[in-house]
Design an enzyme around this catalytic site. Structure first.
Site, short mmCIF file in Angstrom:
data_model
loop_
_atom_site.label_atom_id
_atom_site.label_comp_id
_atom_site.label_asym_id
_atom_site.label_seq_id
_atom_site.Cartn_x
_atom_site.Cartn_y
_atom_site.Cartn_z
N CYS B 86 8.69 -8.91 6.32
CA CYS B 86 9.88 -8.11 6.53
C CYS B 86 10.09 -8.03 8.22
O CYS B 86 10.07 -8.96 8.94
CB CYS B 86 10.02 -6.64 5.92
SG CYS B 86 11.54 -6.00 5.98
N HIS B 194 8.82 -8.10 -0.10
CA HIS B 194 7.52 -7.37 0.04
C HIS B 194 6.61 -7.64 -1.08
O HIS B 194 6.55 -6.92 -1.96
CB HIS B 194 7.86 -5.90 0.07
CG HIS B 194 8.59 -5.50 1.42
ND1 HIS B 194 7.97 -5.11 2.38
CD2 HIS B 194 9.98 -5.17 1.62
CE1 HIS B 194 8.72 -4.57 3.37
NE2 HIS B 194 9.75 -4.81 2.95
N GLU B 196 3.44 -6.84 -1.03
CA GLU B 196 2.62 -5.71 -1.08
C GLU B 196 3.12 -4.71 -1.83
O GLU B 196 2.35 -3.65 -2.27
CB GLU B 196 2.20 -5.42 0.47
CG GLU B 196 3.00 -4.37 1.04
CD GLU B 196 4.46 -5.08 1.48
OE1 GLU B 196 4.54 -6.19 1.22
OE2 GLU B 196 5.27 -4.50 2.24
#
Lengths: 82, 224
Positions: B86, B194, B196
């Site tokens: 990002c 994302h 994560e």
């Protein structure tokens, strides 16, 4: 003092989403003959009168920070500050 | 494999990344301040999402002048693993470590939703645990995630298989649906989605975990 005015705009090949949105707002105000709107950024940099290599440094500042050469172009003018 | 998560003023996904490494793949991880000037002892660098410097000027532009950046460039040039997610992706393009740029979404709106991604190249340090053309679900959250590059760059990216992920549906108007790209050597990856935030079922998806496992397995292969 020297005043440097820097203008940064998107390259023509990059869609200016904000410019397009502003254009449609202007059209909805009734100014339907406005053909194109482009939005950019404007910077004012002040330098001492005897600053050496002014243009060289302004170019470097623009290339390395103020504009992203992948998507933007810039131009500037050097004026005598009041 | 020891990871550094770089912390810039305005980073806000640093602890998510930290958690993904510590609890997801159970590897050593440390937060590294943007004013630090050394990445000695680390094997991988992770640049988290967020709004470094409030996205002033352009997303990632000011962060690209921070003291830690020289080390990130050295690290990348030595062929070590660098992942930017990002805002981290935006920083990597501003640094010139990845081609192209990320600009405002086509529709001008911030998009926050889970999207389907296609794994375009599964033969990389970041994607080897995925199947070729596998479709994975990963969240996105960005206002300036539209990937842009010129025609010549796009042809190079395609010829050299540098496109890692594409959006199944082009949510933000990116060139060629691009969601993630690598450098020529393929040791630097930037992606808007994302992974994560998708490492456990309870988060809605664990499809992101394989990306981090891929990095570990790649490092094991390199070391042997």
């Amino acid at each position: 003092m020297k005043l440097v005015k820097v203008y940064v705009t998107l390259k023509k090949s990059v869609l200016d989403a904000q410019g397009e949105a502003i254009k449609s707002a202007i059209h909805s105000m009734g100014y339907s003959q406005v053909a194109d709107v482009h939005m950019g950024k404007y910077f004012e940099l002040n330098f001492a009168d005897d600053y050496a290599d002014l243009e060289k440094d302004v170019d470097a500042i623009c290339d390395d920070l103020l504009a992203n050469p992948n998507i933007e172009t810039y131009r500037y003018e050097i004026l005598e500050a009041e | 494999m020891k990871f550094a998560v770089i912390n810039f003023p305005g980073s806000n996904c640093d602890m998510d990344l930290y958690y993904a490494i510590r609890d997801g793949i159970k590897q050593p991880v440390e937060l590294v301040d943007y004013r630090s000037e050394s990445l000695a002892g680390f094997d991988g660098v992770l640049i988290p999402g967020g709004f470094s410097y409030g996205d002033y000027l352009r997303s990632g532009a000011i962060a690209s002048q921070a003291p830690i950046v020289k080390e990130i460039i050295r690290f990348a040039n030595e062929g070590k693993i660098v992942l930017g997610i990002c805002n981290g992706f935006q920083i990597l393009t501003e640094l010139g470590l990845l081609p192209g740029a990320l600009i405002k979404n086509e529709k001008g709106r911030f998009i926050c939703e889970t999207v389907a991604l296609k794994v375009v190249n599964n033969e990389t340090a970041f994607t080897s645990e995925y199947q070729a053309n596998e479709v994975i679900n990963v969240p996105i959250a960005h206002g300036e995630g539209r990937y842009y590059c010129d025609e010549t760059t796009l042809k190079e990216l395609q010829a050299n298989n540098q496109i890692a992920f594409q959006y199944c549906e082009n949510v933000n108007g990116s060139v060629e649906h691009i969601a993630g790209v690598m450098n020529q050597q393929k040791n630097v990856l930037g992606m808007m989605p994302h992974p994560e935030r998708a490492i456990e079922e309870i988060l809605g998806s664990d499809d992101g975990l394989k990306l981090f496992q891929s990095i570990i397995n790649y490092q094991v292969r390199v070391n042997n």
